[in-house]
Design a protein around this motif. Structure first.
Motif, PDB file in Angstrom:
ATOM      1  N   LEU A  36      -6.121  -9.169  -6.764  1.00  0.00           N
ATOM      2  CA  LEU A  36      -4.884  -9.141  -5.984  1.00  0.00           C
ATOM      3  C   LEU A  36      -5.134  -9.792  -4.633  1.00  0.00           C
ATOM      4  O   LEU A  36      -6.089  -9.443  -3.936  1.00  0.00           O
ATOM      5  N   VAL A  37      -4.276 -10.758  -4.269  1.00  0.00           N
ATOM      6  CA  VAL A  37      -4.418 -11.482  -3.012  1.00  0.00           C
ATOM      7  C   VAL A  37      -3.114 -11.370  -2.232  1.00  0.00           C
ATOM      8  O   VAL A  37      -2.037 -11.623  -2.773  1.00  0.00           O
ATOM      9  N   GLY A  38      -3.224 -11.005  -0.966  1.00  0.00           N
ATOM     10  CA  GLY A  38      -2.052 -10.899  -0.113  1.00  0.00           C
ATOM     11  C   GLY A  38      -2.145 -11.863   1.047  1.00  0.00           C
ATOM     12  O   GLY A  38      -3.219 -12.070   1.617  1.00  0.00           O
ATOM     13  N   TYR A  39      -1.040 -12.474   1.405  1.00  0.00           N
ATOM     14  CA  TYR A  39      -0.949 -13.368   2.561  1.00  0.00           C
ATOM     15  C   TYR A  39       0.099 -12.781   3.493  1.00  0.00           C
ATOM     16  O   TYR A  39       1.261 -12.644   3.113  1.00  0.00           O
ATOM     17  N   PHE A  40      -0.311 -12.409   4.701  1.00  0.00           N
ATOM     18  CA  PHE A  40       0.588 -11.739   5.630  1.00  0.00           C
ATOM     19  C   PHE A  40       0.431 -12.320   7.028  1.00  0.00           C
ATOM     20  O   PHE A  40      -0.664 -12.692   7.434  1.00  0.00           O
ATOM     21  N   SER A  41       1.542 -12.363   7.753  1.00  0.00           N
ATOM     22  CA  SER A  41       1.478 -12.785   9.149  1.00  0.00           C
ATOM     23  C   SER A  41       1.091 -11.577  10.001  1.00  0.00           C
ATOM     24  O   SER A  41       1.152 -10.431   9.541  1.00  0.00           O
ATOM     25  N   ALA A  42       0.705 -11.834  11.231  1.00  0.00           N
ATOM     26  CA  ALA A  42       0.308 -10.751  12.125  1.00  0.00           C
ATOM     27  C   ALA A  42       1.488  -9.848  12.444  1.00  0.00           C
ATOM     28  O   ALA A  42       1.309  -8.700  12.835  1.00  0.00           O
ATOM     29  N   PHE A  47       0.790  -4.236   6.185  1.00  0.00           N
ATOM     30  CA  PHE A  47       0.297  -5.022   5.058  1.00  0.00           C
ATOM     31  C   PHE A  47      -0.559  -4.181   4.114  1.00  0.00           C
ATOM     32  O   PHE A  47      -0.584  -4.428   2.917  1.00  0.00           O
ATOM     33  N   GLU A  48      -1.233  -3.159   4.629  1.00  0.00           N
ATOM     34  CA  GLU A  48      -2.061  -2.320   3.760  1.00  0.00           C
ATOM     35  C   GLU A  48      -1.207  -1.543   2.768  1.00  0.00           C
ATOM     36  O   GLU A  48      -1.559  -1.426   1.595  1.00  0.00           O
ATOM     37  N   SER A  49      -0.078  -1.027   3.233  1.00  0.00           N
ATOM     38  CA  SER A  49       0.801  -0.297   2.313  1.00  0.00           C
ATOM     39  C   SER A  49       1.458  -1.240   1.303  1.00  0.00           C
ATOM     40  O   SER A  49       1.685  -0.849   0.154  1.00  0.00           O
ATOM     41  N   LEU A  50       1.728  -2.482   1.705  1.00  0.00           N
ATOM     42  CA  LEU A  50       2.274  -3.462   0.768  1.00  0.00           C
ATOM     43  C   LEU A  50       1.255  -3.807  -0.320  1.00  0.00           C
ATOM     44  O   LEU A  50       1.618  -3.957  -1.497  1.00  0.00           O
ATOM     45  N   MET A  51      -0.005  -3.914   0.057  1.00  0.00           N
ATOM     46  CA  MET A  51      -1.049  -4.182  -0.928  1.00  0.00           C
ATOM     47  C   MET A  51      -1.224  -2.993  -1.872  1.00  0.00           C
ATOM     48  O   MET A  51      -1.405  -3.167  -3.077  1.00  0.00           O
ATOM     49  N   GLU A  52      -1.150  -1.775  -1.329  1.00  0.00           N
ATOM     50  CA  GLU A  52      -1.264  -0.581  -2.165  1.00  0.00           C
ATOM     51  C   GLU A  52      -0.116  -0.500  -3.172  1.00  0.00           C
ATOM     52  O   GLU A  52      -0.322  -0.165  -4.339  1.00  0.00           O
ATOM     53  N   SER A  53       1.096  -0.801  -2.723  1.00  0.00           N
ATOM     54  CA  SER A  53       2.234  -0.744  -3.643  1.00  0.00           C
ATOM     55  C   SER A  53       2.138  -1.837  -4.703  1.00  0.00           C
ATOM     56  O   SER A  53       2.516  -1.615  -5.862  1.00  0.00           O
ATOM     57  N   ALA A  54       1.619  -3.008  -4.342  1.00  0.00           N
ATOM     58  CA  ALA A  54       1.429  -4.073  -5.331  1.00  0.00           C
ATOM     59  C   ALA A  54       0.387  -3.660  -6.365  1.00  0.00           C
ATOM     60  O   ALA A  54       0.570  -3.891  -7.573  1.00  0.00           O
ATOM     61  N   ALA A  55      -0.690  -3.024  -5.918  1.00  0.00           N
ATOM     62  CA  ALA A  55      -1.724  -2.556  -6.842  1.00  0.00           C
ATOM     63  C   ALA A  55      -1.169  -1.471  -7.767  1.00  0.00           C
ATOM     64  O   ALA A  55      -1.477  -1.433  -8.966  1.00  0.00           O
ATOM     65  N   THR A  56      -0.317  -0.619  -7.228  1.00  0.00           N
ATOM     66  CA  THR A  56       0.304   0.430  -8.037  1.00  0.00           C
ATOM     67  C   THR A  56       1.228  -0.172  -9.087  1.00  0.00           C
ATOM     68  O   THR A  56       1.243   0.271 -10.248  1.00  0.00           O
ATOM     69  N   GLU A  57       2.006  -1.189  -8.707  1.00  0.00           N
ATOM     70  CA  GLU A  57       2.891  -1.872  -9.658  1.00  0.00           C
ATOM     71  C   GLU A  57       2.094  -2.515 -10.793  1.00  0.00           C
ATOM     72  O   GLU A  57       2.478  -2.430 -11.956  1.00  0.00           O
ATOM     73  N   LEU A  58       0.986  -3.158 -10.433  1.00  0.00           N
ATOM     74  CA  LEU A  58       0.166  -3.797 -11.459  1.00  0.00           C
ATOM     75  C   LEU A  58      -0.454  -2.762 -12.390  1.00  0.00           C
ATOM     76  O   LEU A  58      -0.510  -2.967 -13.600  1.00  0.00           O
ATOM     77  N   ALA A  59      -0.901  -1.646 -11.828  1.00  0.00           N
ATOM     78  CA  ALA A  59      -1.483  -0.589 -12.651  1.00  0.00           C
ATOM     79  C   ALA A  59      -0.442   0.000 -13.601  1.00  0.00           C
ATOM     80  O   ALA A  59      -0.748   0.336 -14.746  1.00  0.00           O
ATOM     81  N   ALA A 116       0.558 -11.523  -3.808  1.00  0.00           N
ATOM     82  CA  ALA A 116       1.692 -10.707  -3.363  1.00  0.00           C
ATOM     83  C   ALA A 116       2.812 -11.603  -2.838  1.00  0.00           C
ATOM     84  O   ALA A 116       3.984 -11.254  -2.929  1.00  0.00           O
ATOM     85  N   ALA A 117       2.468 -12.761  -2.304  1.00  0.00           N
ATOM     86  CA  ALA A 117       3.461 -13.728  -1.820  1.00  0.00           C
ATOM     87  C   ALA A 117       3.902 -14.617  -2.980  1.00  0.00           C
ATOM     88  O   ALA A 117       3.187 -14.771  -3.969  1.00  0.00           O
ATOM     89  N   SER A 118       5.081 -15.192  -2.849  1.00  0.00           N
ATOM     90  CA  SER A 118       5.537 -16.091  -3.907  1.00  0.00           C
ATOM     91  C   SER A 118       4.826 -17.439  -3.783  1.00  0.00           C
ATOM     92  O   SER A 118       4.516 -17.888  -2.688  1.00  0.00           O
ATOM     93  N   LEU A 119       4.569 -18.056  -4.922  1.00  0.00           N
ATOM     94  CA  LEU A 119       3.874 -19.338  -4.981  1.00  0.00           C
ATOM     95  C   LEU A 119       4.795 -20.413  -5.509  1.00  0.00           C
ATOM     96  O   LEU A 119       5.641 -20.151  -6.365  1.00  0.00           O
ATOM     97  N   THR A 120       4.609 -21.625  -5.019  1.00  0.00           N
ATOM     98  CA  THR A 120       5.319 -22.764  -5.586  1.00  0.00           C
ATOM     99  C   THR A 120       4.580 -23.203  -6.842  1.00  0.00           C
ATOM    100  O   THR A 120       3.444 -22.782  -7.096  1.00  0.00           O
ATOM    101  N   GLU A 136      -0.793 -16.344 -10.334  1.00  0.00           N
ATOM    102  CA  GLU A 136       0.627 -16.015 -10.452  1.00  0.00           C
ATOM    103  C   GLU A 136       1.070 -15.224  -9.234  1.00  0.00           C
ATOM    104  O   GLU A 136       0.272 -14.583  -8.579  1.00  0.00           O
ATOM    105  N   SER A 137       2.360 -15.269  -8.971  1.00  0.00           N
ATOM    106  CA  SER A 137       2.894 -14.431  -7.903  1.00  0.00           C
ATOM    107  C   SER A 137       3.415 -13.143  -8.523  1.00  0.00           C
ATOM    108  O   SER A 137       3.875 -13.114  -9.663  1.00  0.00           O
ATOM    109  N   LEU A 138       3.324 -12.079  -7.774  1.00  0.00           N
ATOM    110  CA  LEU A 138       3.723 -10.765  -8.253  1.00  0.00           C
ATOM    111  C   LEU A 138       5.197 -10.725  -8.615  1.00  0.00           C
ATOM    112  O   LEU A 138       5.583 -10.133  -9.608  1.00  0.00           O
ATOM    113  N   SER A 139       6.026 -11.401  -7.827  1.00  0.00           N
ATOM    114  CA  SER A 139       7.464 -11.381  -8.083  1.00  0.00           C
ATOM    115  C   SER A 139       7.826 -12.077  -9.391  1.00  0.00           C
ATOM    116  O   SER A 139       8.787 -11.709 -10.052  1.00  0.00           O
TER     117      SER A 139
END
Length: 145
Positions: A36-42, A47-59, A116-120, A136-139
């Motif tokens: 799982l890879v996340g790209y976030f601005s400052a 961002f940690e909770s977003l990564m946790e929720s993405a990991a939960t969705e994948l699980a 976690a971010a959308s990819l072209t 792949e992007s999570l979305s």
């Protein structure tokens, strides 16, 4: 003197009128290892909770998150001006971070890399070739509920 343009140069590319269809990636059987890879601005402090929720969705969809990486933009003084832009339009990440992810994919024998971010489409192709497994992007991966 200026020479006239020669007509015998490389012929123009023929582009098919039908758009190329990309085969959708699906999480393989239960227990598939993904990175799982996340790209976030400052500006995104949670961002940690977003990564946790993405990991939960994948699980919940049968994948096992073997490794997680976060690329943050704008944390340093020099990056604050460019906070909304990706590091690279080809990969979304820095080259060093792509190498780290590729090594992790090799180490855990990952079935896919999920962003976690959308990819072209171009980013997806480039990252797939650089990482050695589907990117792949999570979305795009998870169905909209």
């Amino acid at each position: 003197m200026h020479q006239p343009r020669r007509r015998d140069r490389r012929p123009a590319r023929r582009v098919s009128s039908a758009p190329a269809r990309r085969q959708a990636f699906r999480i393989p059987a239960a227990g598939a290892d993904v990175v799982l890879v996340g790209y976030f601005s400052a500006g995104q402090k949670d961002f940690e909770s977003l990564m946790e929720s993405a990991a939960t969705e994948l699980a919940a969809h049968g994948a096992r998150v073997a490794a997680q990486f976060v690329q943050r933009r704008g944390v340093s003084d020099g990056g604050a001006r460019k906070m909304g832009l990706p590091y690279s339009s080809r990969t979304l990440l820095t080259y060093g971070k792509v190498r780290e992810v590729a090594l992790a994919c090799e180490r855990v024998d990952a079935d896919a890399v999920i962003f976690a971010a959308s990819l072209t489409e171009r980013q997806r192709r480039t990252l797939t070739s650089m990482l050695g497994c589907p990117a792949e992007s999570l979305s795009d991966l998870l169905p909209a509920d």
